[in-house]
Design a protein around this motif. Structure first.
Motif, mmCIF file in Angstrom:
data_model
loop_
_atom_site.group_PDB
_atom_site.id
_atom_site.type_symbol
_atom_site.label_atom_id
_atom_site.label_comp_id
_atom_site.label_asym_id
_atom_site.label_seq_id
_atom_site.Cartn_x
_atom_site.Cartn_y
_atom_site.Cartn_z
ATOM 1 N N GLN A 1 0.815 -1.207 0.000
ATOM 2 C CA GLN A 1 0.000 0.000 0.000
ATOM 3 C C GLN A 1 0.859 1.272 0.000
ATOM 4 O OE1 GLN A 1 -3.304 -0.829 -0.342
ATOM 5 N NE2 GLN A 1 -2.411 -2.887 -0.182
ATOM 6 N N PHE A 2 2.135 1.127 0.333
ATOM 7 C CA PHE A 2 3.018 2.280 0.467
ATOM 8 C C PHE A 2 4.109 2.334 -0.606
ATOM 9 C CE2 PHE A 2 1.392 1.136 4.644
ATOM 10 C CZ PHE A 2 0.791 2.327 5.018
ATOM 11 N N MET A 3 4.405 1.208 -1.209
ATOM 12 C CA MET A 3 5.433 1.128 -2.243
ATOM 13 C C MET A 3 5.199 -0.148 -3.031
ATOM 14 S SD MET A 3 8.545 -0.023 0.288
ATOM 15 C CE MET A 3 7.794 0.928 1.633
ATOM 16 N N SER A 4 5.618 -0.166 -4.267
ATOM 17 C CA SER A 4 5.554 -1.425 -5.011
ATOM 18 C C SER A 4 6.675 -2.330 -4.520
ATOM 19 C CB SER A 4 5.682 -1.181 -6.516
ATOM 20 O OG SER A 4 6.933 -0.610 -6.831
ATOM 21 N N LEU A 5 6.358 -3.592 -4.399
ATOM 22 C CA LEU A 5 7.358 -4.597 -4.074
ATOM 23 C C LEU A 5 7.779 -5.270 -5.369
ATOM 24 C CD1 LEU A 5 5.631 -6.122 -0.915
ATOM 25 C CD2 LEU A 5 7.496 -4.454 -0.981
ATOM 26 N N GLN A 6 9.090 -5.398 -5.549
ATOM 27 C CA GLN A 6 9.623 -5.906 -6.806
ATOM 28 C C GLN A 6 10.230 -7.296 -6.625
ATOM 29 O OE1 GLN A 6 9.175 -4.191 -9.592
ATOM 30 N NE2 GLN A 6 8.175 -2.552 -8.433
ATOM 31 N N PRO A 7 10.260 -8.099 -7.690
ATOM 32 C CA PRO A 7 10.897 -9.412 -7.595
ATOM 33 C C PRO A 7 12.325 -9.303 -7.062
ATOM 34 C CG PRO A 7 9.716 -9.216 -9.663
ATOM 35 C CD PRO A 7 9.692 -7.855 -9.031
ATOM 36 N N GLY A 8 12.622 -10.120 -6.078
ATOM 37 C CA GLY A 8 13.940 -10.100 -5.453
ATOM 38 C C GLY A 8 14.026 -9.250 -4.212
ATOM 39 N N ASP A 9 13.006 -8.429 -3.930
ATOM 40 C CA ASP A 9 12.984 -7.677 -2.671
ATOM 41 C C ASP A 9 12.891 -8.649 -1.494
ATOM 42 O OD1 ASP A 9 13.062 -5.285 -4.043
ATOM 43 O OD2 ASP A 9 10.980 -4.724 -3.617
ATOM 44 N N VAL A 10 13.495 -8.272 -0.387
ATOM 45 C CA VAL A 10 13.489 -9.088 0.826
ATOM 46 C C VAL A 10 12.769 -8.326 1.932
ATOM 47 C CG1 VAL A 10 14.909 -10.228 2.593
ATOM 48 C CG2 VAL A 10 15.647 -10.240 0.189
ATOM 49 N N ILE A 11 11.873 -9.016 2.620
ATOM 50 C CA ILE A 11 11.200 -8.462 3.801
ATOM 51 C C ILE A 11 11.590 -9.332 4.984
ATOM 52 C CG2 ILE A 11 9.006 -7.854 4.876
ATOM 53 C CD1 ILE A 11 7.775 -8.043 2.002
ATOM 54 N N THR A 12 12.185 -8.743 5.997
ATOM 55 C CA THR A 12 12.485 -9.492 7.212
ATOM 56 C C THR A 12 11.460 -9.087 8.266
ATOM 57 O OG1 THR A 12 14.270 -10.222 8.667
ATOM 58 C CG2 THR A 12 14.258 -7.891 8.062
ATOM 59 N N THR A 13 10.906 -10.061 8.979
ATOM 60 C CA THR A 13 9.572 -9.928 9.553
ATOM 61 C C THR A 13 9.510 -9.835 11.070
ATOM 62 O OG1 THR A 13 9.366 -12.343 9.441
ATOM 63 C CG2 THR A 13 8.477 -11.079 7.582
ATOM 64 N N GLY A 14 10.623 -9.556 11.720
ATOM 65 C CA GLY A 14 10.620 -9.426 13.172
ATOM 66 C C GLY A 14 11.247 -10.626 13.856
ATOM 67 N N THR A 15 11.496 -10.481 15.149
ATOM 68 C CA THR A 15 12.242 -11.505 15.888
ATOM 69 C C THR A 15 11.514 -11.914 17.161
ATOM 70 O OG1 THR A 15 14.513 -12.072 16.562
ATOM 71 C CG2 THR A 15 13.654 -9.972 17.371
ATOM 72 N N PRO A 16 11.651 -13.177 17.561
ATOM 73 C CA PRO A 16 11.083 -13.609 18.839
ATOM 74 C C PRO A 16 11.952 -13.144 20.006
ATOM 75 C CG PRO A 16 12.220 -15.432 17.787
ATOM 76 C CD PRO A 16 12.275 -14.281 16.823
ATOM 77 N N PRO A 17 11.526 -13.394 21.241
ATOM 78 C CA PRO A 17 12.304 -12.921 22.388
ATOM 79 C C PRO A 17 13.653 -13.611 22.491
ATOM 80 C CG PRO A 17 10.516 -14.339 23.119
ATOM 81 C CD PRO A 17 10.302 -14.098 21.660
ATOM 82 N N GLY A 18 14.544 -12.988 23.295
ATOM 83 C CA GLY A 18 15.857 -13.561 23.545
ATOM 84 C C GLY A 18 16.996 -12.759 22.964
ATOM 85 N N VAL A 19 16.707 -11.564 22.451
ATOM 86 C CA VAL A 19 17.793 -10.726 21.936
ATOM 87 C C VAL A 19 18.656 -10.247 23.096
ATOM 88 C CG1 VAL A 19 16.477 -10.017 19.914
ATOM 89 C CG2 VAL A 19 16.358 -8.635 21.997
ATOM 90 N N GLY A 20 19.864 -9.799 22.766
ATOM 91 C CA GLY A 20 20.786 -9.346 23.803
ATOM 92 C C GLY A 20 20.236 -8.199 24.615
ATOM 93 N N MET A 21 19.524 -7.294 23.952
ATOM 94 C CA MET A 21 18.948 -6.133 24.615
ATOM 95 C C MET A 21 17.973 -6.528 25.724
ATOM 96 S SD MET A 21 16.827 -3.043 22.734
ATOM 97 C CE MET A 21 15.623 -4.189 22.047
ATOM 98 N N GLY A 22 17.341 -7.690 25.592
ATOM 99 C CA GLY A 22 16.317 -8.097 26.542
ATOM 100 C C GLY A 22 16.800 -8.997 27.657
#
Length: 283
Positions: free
Chosen positions: A229-250
């Motif tokens: 809805q905000f930009m066209s997505l093109q073939p080969g684009d990568v979307i990384t979708t978030g992380t579960p708990p356990g990062v160093g910050m937490g």
């Protein structure tokens, strides 16, 4: 199919992981694993090839990023309910979007170079979504038709840069080597339920992250439709979708940050594993 790119940086050959466990050279079928070859027609051409007759590549060769010539590397923040809880953040009403520089992309087992003046480098195992055809103003019910496949991503972050130096998150996400992707682009037909995949990350043999895509706040189909809805997505684009708990910050009672000389291992069910060693920046 499990597609990969094998060889030295900048000279990777397109390949497929054969049923016998060998890497088979796809150079006679497609020029690369990239936006031009991972649409429906390209994937059909790869699938129709006689994989058993293709040349075998050296199993000891470097594995490069699983897709080449990435146009956009889009990221979703705070997209796991249990990760939001560990950071003390409110559940977002809409997906939080930011971008990661494509110059951060490396192979799944390449070294991670901690940036100059780093204070708080962190790890994040994430599900990557690789777009197979142009998506623009699409509906959620159709969104997965635009996905070529999935991969493992380590969305490395420098938290001091990200949260304490003003502005938007991109500066904390985009250091060179902060975007390992792969080992494989796994075509979506091989993944029965993308919203029920186990995922994990270890540092020096200690398991820090042990989660599942089922705790995503916004699922893959919603994210692809939303971004379109905000930009066209093109073939080969990568979307990384978030992380579960356990990062160093937490980590409790105190955060834990990456240091030179450590080893990260991470993986997602059905999508393979990565391993990176951390090194200090050297001019």
């Amino acid at each position: 199919m499990k597609l990969l790119r094998v060889g030295a940086k900048g000279a990777e050959k397109p390949a497929i992981l054969h049923t016998d466990g060998t890497y088979r050279d796809l150079s006679s079928v497609v020029s690369d694993i990239n936006g031009a070859s991972i649409g429906a027609a390209g994937l059909a051409k790869i699938k129709a090839a006689d994989h058993g007759s293709l040349p075998v590549l050296d199993q000891g060769s470097r594995i490069g990023p699983c897709v080449g010539n990435v146009g956009k590397f889009m990221c979703i923040g705070l997209n796991y309910a249990d990760h939001a809880a560990e950071t003390g953040a409110a559940i977002p009403a809409e997906p939080i979007l930011f971008m990661k520089a494509t110059s951060a992309i490396i192979g799944p087992n390449d070294d991670v170079i901690l940036p100059k003046n780093t204070l708080k480098p962190d790890w994040e195992v994430e599900l990557g979504v690789i777009i197979g055809k142009e998506a623009k103003y699409i509906e959620e019910k159709d969104a997965l038709d635009y996905v070529a496949g999935y991969c493992v991503v380590n969305d490395l972050s420098e938290r001091h840069f990200q949260t304490e130096r003003g502005g938007q998150w991109t500066k904390g996400k985009s250091a060179d080597t902060f975007g390992p992707i792969g080992p494989w682009l796994v075509t979506k037909d091989e993944i029965k339920d993308v919203q029920n995949l186990g995922m994990w990350l270890d540092v020096d043999g200690h398991r820090y992250q042990d989660g599942s895509t089922k705790t995503m706040i916004f699922g893959v189909a919603h994210l692809v439709a939303y971004l379109s809805q905000f930009m066209s997505l093109q073939p080969g684009d990568v979307i990384t979708t978030g992380t579960p708990p356990g990062v160093g910050m937490g980590q409790k009672p105190e955060p834990i940050w990456l240091k030179p000389g450590q080893t990260m291992k991470l993986g997602i069910e059905g999508l393979g594993e990565q391993q990176q060693k951390t090194k200090a920046y050297a001019a």
